[in-house]
Write an enzyme that holds these catalytic residues in place. Structure first.
Site: not given
Length: 267
Positions: A93-94
């Site tokens: 979830k960058r």
């Protein structure tokens, strides 16, 4: 991995199951703690037991990052151990300003060689673009998530559409069906018909089946498209099915049950 390769593997395996390797060291069987790398040993046995029943593995990086250097080493060994036929996802979830996202993309696509990474779209196109620039790699953007907090922002009305609908329509323009997927939570089954009308051809990564209560049957009926178009992620219900030395056999049995049901939905 290309879209064609992924679809062909789904057909060959009669499965669109993604096994989530959310390996919490506090929950693995106690006898594994004597190993030099207990997390990798656990993952290795889970992969050996489930690889014939799934097409993908998703590594939630938080469970590895929290263990420091040993965790990163276990994650690298795990992704390298997964068969090349299987689609590998870094659930990281960058998403940050462009030059930072470029480094995240390098870390997960070059150093660790994942096929895909999950990305948060909140900061806009320039934060997502660096991931999309890699050939035969996939960017999986958060669309409508399975957690209760989805109502705080994602399901809020913004003019004539809800925020998650705006995200889907906007982000779809940044990539293609060959390099862009979306996370759509299984706990929002009533939304899938609407979502398919917005994105008829994209693949969806669907968490929330299993302990979170999502229905495999309902999601399969509402979300599948001509190329199957869905990866159903199941984590805890598979990997922590057993607590004793036969934990891998227990995981295999649950994965096999999912595969058997999925084979009935594949056209």
């Amino acid at each position: 991995m290309t879209r064609k390769q992924l679809a062909e593997h789904i057909k060959a395996q009669s499965s669109y199951l993604c096994v989530g390797l959310d390996t919490d060291i506090s929950k693995i069987p106690r006898h594994l703690l004597s190993h030099t790398d207990p997390v990798f040993e656990f993952n290795k046995q889970i992969i050996d037991a489930t690889k014939d029943h799934c097409v993908s593995y998703k590594i939630n990086t938080a469970f590895y990052e929290s263990q420091g250097l040993k965790g990163w080493e276990a994650m690298e060994k795990t992704v390298n151990y997964i068969p090349s036929t299987h689609f590998t996802i870094a659930d990281a979830k960058r998403g940050d300003i462009g030059n930072t996202s470029s480094q995240y993309a390098k870390a997960f696509f070059e150093v660790l060689n994942f096929d895909a990474i999950t990305v948060a779209p909140y900061m806009g196109e320039d934060s997502v673009r660096p991931f999309l620039e890699y050939k035969n790699k996939w960017t999986i953007v958060l669309g409508l998530t399975s957690n209760p907090g989805a109502k705080d922002f994602e399901l809020q009305q913004t003019g004539e559409e809800r925020l998650y609908e705006k995200v889907l329509r906007t982000v779809a323009k940044w990539g293609s069906t060959e390099n862009l997927m979306f996370v759509i939570g299984a706990t929002q089954p009533e939304e899938f018909i609407n979502i398919r009308s917005i994105l008829p051809d994209h693949f969806f990564l669907v968490p929330g089946v299993g302990f979170q209560g999502g229905s495999l049957k309902e999601i399969s009926e509402k979300a599948m498209n001509k190329d199957y178009g869905i990866l159903i992620n199941v984590s805890r219900a598979i990997i922590f099915a057993g607590e004793k030395e036969d934990f891998a056999l227990e995981a295999k049995a649950i994965a096999s049950q999912y595969q058997l049901e999925m084979s009935g939905y594949i056209k």
